[in-house]
Motif scaffolding. Structure first.
Motif, PDB file in Angstrom:
ATOM      1  N   ALA A  41       4.294   4.010  10.765  1.00  0.00           N
ATOM      2  CA  ALA A  41       3.359   3.167  10.846  1.00  0.00           C
ATOM      3  C   ALA A  41       1.958   3.287  10.081  1.00  0.00           C
ATOM      4  O   ALA A  41       1.332   2.481   9.351  1.00  0.00           O
ATOM      5  CB  ALA A  41       2.783   2.919  12.266  1.00  0.00           C
ATOM      6  N   GLY A  42       1.577   4.591   9.804  1.00  0.00           N
ATOM      7  CA  GLY A  42       0.486   4.924   9.193  1.00  0.00           C
ATOM      8  C   GLY A  42       0.648   4.728   7.556  1.00  0.00           C
ATOM      9  O   GLY A  42      -0.158   3.975   6.918  1.00  0.00           O
ATOM     10  N   VAL A  43       1.907   5.294   6.978  1.00  0.00           N
ATOM     11  CA  VAL A  43       2.368   4.732   5.721  1.00  0.00           C
ATOM     12  C   VAL A  43       2.302   3.406   5.387  1.00  0.00           C
ATOM     13  O   VAL A  43       1.886   2.939   4.419  1.00  0.00           O
ATOM     14  CB  VAL A  43       3.286   5.402   5.240  1.00  0.00           C
ATOM     15  CG1 VAL A  43       3.820   5.109   3.883  1.00  0.00           C
ATOM     16  CG2 VAL A  43       3.241   7.047   5.490  1.00  0.00           C
ATOM     17  N   THR A  44       2.942   2.584   6.286  1.00  0.00           N
ATOM     18  CA  THR A  44       3.063   1.007   6.103  1.00  0.00           C
ATOM     19  C   THR A  44       1.745   0.660   5.917  1.00  0.00           C
ATOM     20  O   THR A  44       1.378  -0.394   5.227  1.00  0.00           O
ATOM     21  CB  THR A  44       3.685   0.590   7.465  1.00  0.00           C
ATOM     22  OG1 THR A  44       5.044   1.070   7.340  1.00  0.00           O
ATOM     23  CG2 THR A  44       4.098  -1.041   7.076  1.00  0.00           C
ATOM     24  N   TYR A  71       0.363   1.410   2.597  1.00  0.00           N
ATOM     25  CA  TYR A  71       1.057   0.458   1.446  1.00  0.00           C
ATOM     26  C   TYR A  71       0.536  -1.041   1.543  1.00  0.00           C
ATOM     27  O   TYR A  71       0.370  -1.662   0.617  1.00  0.00           O
ATOM     28  CB  TYR A  71       2.649   0.554   1.793  1.00  0.00           C
ATOM     29  CG  TYR A  71       3.293   1.991   1.324  1.00  0.00           C
ATOM     30  CD1 TYR A  71       2.631   2.906   0.706  1.00  0.00           C
ATOM     31  CD2 TYR A  71       4.659   2.040   1.727  1.00  0.00           C
ATOM     32  CE1 TYR A  71       3.207   4.182   0.461  1.00  0.00           C
ATOM     33  CE2 TYR A  71       5.159   3.266   1.702  1.00  0.00           C
ATOM     34  CZ  TYR A  71       4.422   4.367   0.942  1.00  0.00           C
ATOM     35  OH  TYR A  71       5.016   5.585   0.541  1.00  0.00           O
ATOM     36  N   ALA A  72       0.503  -1.304   2.769  1.00  0.00           N
ATOM     37  CA  ALA A  72       0.152  -2.943   2.857  1.00  0.00           C
ATOM     38  C   ALA A  72      -1.279  -3.365   2.304  1.00  0.00           C
ATOM     39  O   ALA A  72      -1.589  -4.145   1.744  1.00  0.00           O
ATOM     40  CB  ALA A  72       0.367  -3.382   4.302  1.00  0.00           C
ATOM     41  N   LEU A  73      -2.279  -2.353   2.545  1.00  0.00           N
ATOM     42  CA  LEU A  73      -3.624  -2.511   2.001  1.00  0.00           C
ATOM     43  C   LEU A  73      -3.557  -2.533   0.530  1.00  0.00           C
ATOM     44  O   LEU A  73      -4.321  -3.608   0.219  1.00  0.00           O
ATOM     45  CB  LEU A  73      -4.570  -1.257   2.354  1.00  0.00           C
ATOM     46  CG  LEU A  73      -5.018  -0.964   3.873  1.00  0.00           C
ATOM     47  CD1 LEU A  73      -5.870   0.271   3.787  1.00  0.00           C
ATOM     48  CD2 LEU A  73      -5.845  -2.249   4.238  1.00  0.00           C
ATOM     49  N   TYR A  74      -2.820  -1.852  -0.352  1.00  0.00           N
ATOM     50  CA  TYR A  74      -2.616  -1.946  -1.606  1.00  0.00           C
ATOM     51  C   TYR A  74      -1.887  -3.297  -2.011  1.00  0.00           C
ATOM     52  O   TYR A  74      -2.345  -4.007  -2.755  1.00  0.00           O
ATOM     53  CB  TYR A  74      -2.009  -0.710  -2.107  1.00  0.00           C
ATOM     54  CG  TYR A  74      -2.994   0.275  -2.220  1.00  0.00           C
ATOM     55  CD1 TYR A  74      -4.233   0.286  -3.016  1.00  0.00           C
ATOM     56  CD2 TYR A  74      -2.812   1.365  -1.331  1.00  0.00           C
ATOM     57  CE1 TYR A  74      -5.119   1.371  -2.996  1.00  0.00           C
ATOM     58  CE2 TYR A  74      -3.581   2.615  -1.348  1.00  0.00           C
ATOM     59  CZ  TYR A  74      -4.948   2.484  -2.270  1.00  0.00           C
ATOM     60  OH  TYR A  74      -5.516   3.619  -2.387  1.00  0.00           O
ATOM     61  N   ALA A  75      -0.920  -3.477  -1.120  1.00  0.00           N
ATOM     62  CA  ALA A  75      -0.035  -4.798  -1.497  1.00  0.00           C
ATOM     63  C   ALA A  75      -0.935  -6.001  -1.315  1.00  0.00           C
ATOM     64  O   ALA A  75      -0.498  -7.013  -1.879  1.00  0.00           O
ATOM     65  CB  ALA A  75       1.124  -4.687  -0.575  1.00  0.00           C
ATOM     66  N   LEU A  76      -1.594  -6.039  -0.462  1.00  0.00           N
ATOM     67  CA  LEU A  76      -2.327  -7.596  -0.285  1.00  0.00           C
ATOM     68  C   LEU A  76      -3.263  -7.617  -1.221  1.00  0.00           C
ATOM     69  O   LEU A  76      -3.872  -8.707  -1.204  1.00  0.00           O
ATOM     70  CB  LEU A  76      -2.890  -7.577   1.284  1.00  0.00           C
ATOM     71  CG  LEU A  76      -1.931  -7.400   2.314  1.00  0.00           C
ATOM     72  CD1 LEU A  76      -2.405  -7.332   3.694  1.00  0.00           C
ATOM     73  CD2 LEU A  76      -0.981  -8.656   2.508  1.00  0.00           C
ATOM     74  N   ALA A 117       6.416  -3.209   2.692  1.00  0.00           N
ATOM     75  CA  ALA A 117       5.777  -1.867   2.978  1.00  0.00           C
ATOM     76  C   ALA A 117       6.549  -1.327   4.018  1.00  0.00           C
ATOM     77  O   ALA A 117       6.698  -0.062   4.083  1.00  0.00           O
ATOM     78  CB  ALA A 117       4.034  -2.196   3.249  1.00  0.00           C
ATOM     79  N   LEU A 118       7.011  -1.963   5.264  1.00  0.00           N
ATOM     80  CA  LEU A 118       7.632  -1.441   6.313  1.00  0.00           C
ATOM     81  C   LEU A 118       8.890  -0.687   5.950  1.00  0.00           C
ATOM     82  O   LEU A 118       9.241   0.224   6.255  1.00  0.00           O
ATOM     83  CB  LEU A 118       7.482  -2.283   7.463  1.00  0.00           C
ATOM     84  CG  LEU A 118       8.303  -1.964   8.532  1.00  0.00           C
ATOM     85  CD1 LEU A 118       7.714  -0.579   9.432  1.00  0.00           C
ATOM     86  CD2 LEU A 118       8.466  -2.963   9.801  1.00  0.00           C
ATOM     87  N   LEU A 119       9.512  -1.613   5.135  1.00  0.00           N
ATOM     88  CA  LEU A 119      10.926  -1.160   4.693  1.00  0.00           C
ATOM     89  C   LEU A 119      10.971   0.103   3.823  1.00  0.00           C
ATOM     90  O   LEU A 119      11.747   0.920   4.280  1.00  0.00           O
ATOM     91  CB  LEU A 119      11.722  -2.428   3.777  1.00  0.00           C
ATOM     92  CG  LEU A 119      12.001  -3.431   4.658  1.00  0.00           C
ATOM     93  CD1 LEU A 119      12.351  -4.647   3.854  1.00  0.00           C
ATOM     94  CD2 LEU A 119      13.171  -3.453   5.524  1.00  0.00           C
ATOM     95  N   PHE A 120       9.984  -0.041   2.970  1.00  0.00           N
ATOM     96  CA  PHE A 120      10.029   1.320   2.171  1.00  0.00           C
ATOM     97  C   PHE A 120       9.620   2.623   2.922  1.00  0.00           C
ATOM     98  O   PHE A 120      10.272   3.811   2.958  1.00  0.00           O
ATOM     99  CB  PHE A 120       8.962   1.143   1.009  1.00  0.00           C
ATOM    100  CG  PHE A 120       8.938   2.150   0.035  1.00  0.00           C
ATOM    101  CD1 PHE A 120       9.421   1.911  -1.354  1.00  0.00           C
ATOM    102  CD2 PHE A 120       8.256   3.269   0.188  1.00  0.00           C
ATOM    103  CE1 PHE A 120       9.606   2.792  -1.899  1.00  0.00           C
ATOM    104  CE2 PHE A 120       8.295   4.396  -0.944  1.00  0.00           C
ATOM    105  CZ  PHE A 120       9.026   4.052  -2.109  1.00  0.00           C
ATOM    106  N   ALA A 121       8.541   2.346   3.956  1.00  0.00           N
ATOM    107  CA  ALA A 121       8.323   3.356   4.789  1.00  0.00           C
ATOM    108  C   ALA A 121       9.278   4.009   5.704  1.00  0.00           C
ATOM    109  O   ALA A 121       9.427   5.026   6.099  1.00  0.00           O
ATOM    110  CB  ALA A 121       7.071   3.243   5.558  1.00  0.00           C
ATOM    111  N   SER A 122      10.288   3.067   6.215  1.00  0.00           N
ATOM    112  CA  SER A 122      11.255   3.304   7.050  1.00  0.00           C
ATOM    113  C   SER A 122      12.148   4.497   6.645  1.00  0.00           C
ATOM    114  O   SER A 122      13.164   4.946   7.296  1.00  0.00           O
ATOM    115  CB  SER A 122      11.975   2.112   7.431  1.00  0.00           C
ATOM    116  OG  SER A 122      12.809   1.582   6.334  1.00  0.00           O
TER     117      SER A 122
END
Length: 801
Positions: A69-72, A75-80, A146-151
């Motif tokens: 969850a934290g890494v997602t 990642y999402a902060l930068y992706a957006l 982002a969630l897929l990568f972190a999974s």
């Protein structure tokens, strides 16, 4: 439920002697008999094996979930922040949107999946685009990526724990696979986000099939291989890992201590009894290989799995070795060098002198995992995202090396020499390849490890000054790698220092990996080329039209040229409501228009005199879109009857809400796409009945603009009915002309026409010649004072020849 099935059950505790029932006459229960038969066949039940699956506490899974969850979130902060896209992203996202519109029929349209087996990521991304549109669908899509990568953390943690690594070591491996510079791909819509965890699941299930053989584990391994192939075509190279891992584990560990002849005699029986599914897979692979060599249809169909990638072939060794040195050097740089060195030695040492079945199976899948990545790179490009997957086996091997050192109390002299030798191999590896200077914003995405190596390590090393020595910055980095390896070896030689040294090394590798990750993410997403406008600005069409509205791009005037292809691509990528490509003129498709997957092509026709529009797409029921996007710079060669909703602040486009029934007010023929006339050739304007309503006089107003770089004066002539206007233009002159319109009755309604002619031309720079340009055409009420220069055209006398 899937995780619970992977846990298995813990081995039962031995029953205390005081609780045993009193002795009775010997008898064998059915359960004991089946177990005895299994032993005779060489196959043990999970309860009989010391390496049976271990039940993981919920706290461990919760800890991994919090990390994901934290890494997602990171990642999402930068992706957006990313406001650009690449060609492959466009392909995958258009596939997702097409699937969302035409589910489930699009699933079986194999012709649109040009990249072989990979289609899992578009299928996953179809979910947000079936529920939302821009900009919300893009935001949700980025979070999913982002969630897929972190999974990837989940299968890595499960594999580490099942391989009997301590909790702390397992968490170290789990963290390292997420803190890599290549995680910058999670900010995109590329399929690495789903292929990375799929690759990790392949390693985990292959380990289960090799170390804890059961039909369930072998089926899971096959499913993981199918999942990997659906996520990325190149991961078809991982297919041999399952049979090779099983064969390697059986030969080297299960038959350990037996002679080669006895191993070769017992191996087929053990495979058939302990690995029936893998045995069937091996037999099928042999059959397909033979059919492929013989040119039979089943063999040829195997090659079709790769799609447009084609099946790679192994070239000369002289070409292959430099490529592999390049890829291995990038793997070492992206995993902080020392992780690669320690993991390399641990894998080699464990494979040659195994002491534990679980650890041996782990070294086998790590070695085969890296080999599978290299096999997939036979004809790959230079992008570092292709070596991303090697971070999983390298991180697992590193943590296994640290855990083995702690459990042994200290490392042996042979291990110390091996680690130093591996570090030397890493130094020679990075010194044998080129690290060209990088400068573009996409280099932080395409070559993140190399960019960090050059811009951080090398540049900072250049500021270090040693007394009496002046080594190159590259040598200083290589010396630092050797010093780090030597420091670990010296500390690990002492029993009291091995654990603190392992902890410090693990923290240092996490810190360096996190630094590379944040550096790549920050530099990539902070570039004005990459970030630019946010998604709400890019999805400006979706924000200004209601849900379900039909929006089309109109190929007319300047937007008919190839220069507008990038504009159409950007518009269609970020706006899900744009689904129609409309055009006028002959042919079956718009010239110069970028046609995205799933776009409906509609040919528009104009009814004479009335200007009413009708659509034709080759099927009955085609209609003119509710909204049209058209160029807003200069003349558009026609005037749409409708309301201008918005003009984009970034792209030269205007969104028009068409009237109903759809019609045009006027059209202009005889000019170029930019509005230029040809010298001495007339341009004809037709004004339709929709623009001639009311009793007041109507006029057409436009600007006649002369280009620069010509001498003298150019005469022009405007003829409207029986009225004419004459004048002349000088270089760069801009003349506004208002033409009174003389309506006449046609078969379908009232209309008016007039013509414009200019004499004079200049070279356009592309080998052609142009005259003046008509610009800013409009139709409305005539001004109060009519232009004095308009006069009645004298009648020609008709006489005898």
């Amino acid at each position: 439920m899937f995780v619970e099935s992977l846990r298995g059950s813990a081995a039962p505790e031995p029953t205390p002697a005081s609780t045993l029932p009193p002795a009775t006459e010997p008898s064998v229960s059915g359960k004991a008999m089946s177990r005895l038969r299994a032993r005779v066949r060489g196959r043990l039940t999970p309860a009989d094996r010391t390496d049976a699956p271990r039940s993981l506490p919920r706290s461990d899974l919760l800890l991994v979930g919090l990390l994901i969850a934290g890494v997602t979130f990171l990642y999402a902060l930068y992706a957006l922040r990313v406001g650009s896209f690449q060609n492959d992203e466009e392909l995958y996202l258009l596939l997702a949107r097409n699937l969302a519109r035409h589910f489930p029929s699009a699933l079986w349209q194999s012709g649109i999946y040009l990249r072989g087996t990979q289609r899992l990521d578009p299928i996953i991304l179809a979910l947000p685009f079936s529920l939302l549109r821009g900009p919300g669908a893009y935001r949700v899509g980025h979070v999913i990526q982002a969630l897929l990568f972190a999974s990837t953390a989940l299968p890595v943690f499960l594999l580490a724990r099942q391989a009997k690594l301590p909790r702390s070591a397992s968490m170290l491996a789990t963290t390292l696979v997420l803190f890599v510079p290549w995680a910058v791909v999670s900010t995109s819509f590329l399929n690495e986000s789903v292929a990375y965890p799929a690759y990790a699941w392949v390693l985990y299930t292959a380990w289960l099939a090799a170390a804890q053989p059961s039909t369930r584990h072998e089926i899971l391994a096959i499913l993981a291989l199918v999942l990997a192939a659906l996520s990325r075509t190149a991961l078809l190279a991982m297919t041999p890992i399952l049979p090779l891992a099983v064969l390697w584990q059986e030969w080297r560990w299960e038959l350990k201590g037996k002679g080669w002849i006895r191993r070769a005699r017992e191996l087929p029986r053990r495979l058939c009894s302990r690995h029936p599914v893998v045995s069937a897979v091996i037999a099928l692979a042999i059959l397909m290989f033979i059919s492929n060599r013989m040119g039979l249809p089943p063999g040829r169909n195997v090659n079709a799995l790769a799609g447009s990638y084609l099946v790679p072939h192994i070239g000369p060794l002289s070409e292959l070795l430099p490529r592999y040195r390049y890829y291995l050097a990038r793997m070492a740089a992206g995993t902080s060098f020392l992780a690669f060195a320690l993991g390399l030695w641990w894998v080699l040492a464990t494979l040659t002198r195994p002491r534990d079945g679980a650890r041996h199976a782990l070294s086998v899948v790590c070695a085969l995992g890296v080999a599978g990545v290299l096999l997939s790179l036979l004809q790959a490009g230079a992008d570092e995202r292709y070596v991303l997957y090697a971070a999983v086996p390298i991180s697992l091997a590193l943590t296994a090396a640290l855990a083995s050192s702690i459990q042994a109390g200290r490392i042996s002299l042979g291990t110390a020499l091996g680690v130093v030798g591996s570090a030397l191999v890493v130094v020679l590896l990075i010194d044998s390849v080129s690290w060209p200077p990088l400068g573009g914003p996409y280099d932080f995405f395409t070559y993140p490890a190399a960019t960090f190596y050059q811009r951080i390590l090398i540049l900072h090393a250049a500021t270090v000054h040693l007394p009496f020595l002046h080594p190159a910055p590259e040598r200083l980095v290589e010396i630092a790698i050797m010093i780090g390896a030597a420091a670990w070896v010296l500390a690990a030689r002492f029993a009291r220092a091995v654990r603190p040294a392992a902890v410090l090394l693990g923290i240092g590798l996490i810190a360096l990996g996190a630094t590379q990750l944040v550096y790549s993410m920050e530099k990539f997403t902070a570039s004005s080329v990459i970030s630019g406008p946010d998604m709400a600005e890019l999805s400006w069409v979706d924000r200004h039209v209601p849900d379900g509205a039909s929006v089309g791009t109109l190929s007319v005037s300047r937007s008919e040229t190839l220069s507008y292809v990038p504009i159409w691509r950007v518009t269609e990528f970020w706006n899900t409501s744009v689904k129609v490509a409309a055009f006028f003129g002959p042919g079956s498709g718009p010239g110069g228009m970028w046609l995205a997957l799933g776009m409906e092509v509609v040919k528009l026709t104009i009814q004479n005199e009335t200007g009413l529009l009708s659509g034709n797409n080759g099927r009955p029921g085609a209609k003119v879109p509710d909204y049209l996007l058209m160029a807003n710079q200069g003349t558009n060669r026609l005037g749409l009857d409708g309301k201008s909703i918005v003009q984009d602040q970034i792209l030269p486009l205007e969104l028009i809400h068409l009237s109903r029934p759809a019609r045009i007010a006027w059209s202009l023929a005889g000019t170029t796409n930019e509005g230029f006339l040809a010298s001495g050739q007339p341009a004809t304007a037709t004004i339709y009945s929709g623009a001639l309503v009311g009793s007041e006089p109507h006029c057409a107003t436009f600007r006649l603009m002369a280009p620069p770089y010509f001498r003298g004066r150019w005469p022009y002539l405007v003829i409207s009915g029986s009225k004419t206007r004459r004048g002349s233009l000088t270089a760069s002159q801009l003349s506004t002309i208002s033409v009174p319109l003389h309506a006449r009755m046609g078969r379908n309604g009232v209309f008016a026409t007039f013509s414009v002619r200019v004499h004079g031309q200049v070279a356009a720079g592309n080998g052609s010649y142009v005259s003046a340009m008509i610009d800013s055409f409009s139709v409305g009420a005539c001004p109060t004072r009519q232009p004095a220069l308009f006069r009645t055209q004298p009648r020609r006398r008709v006489g005898r020849a």
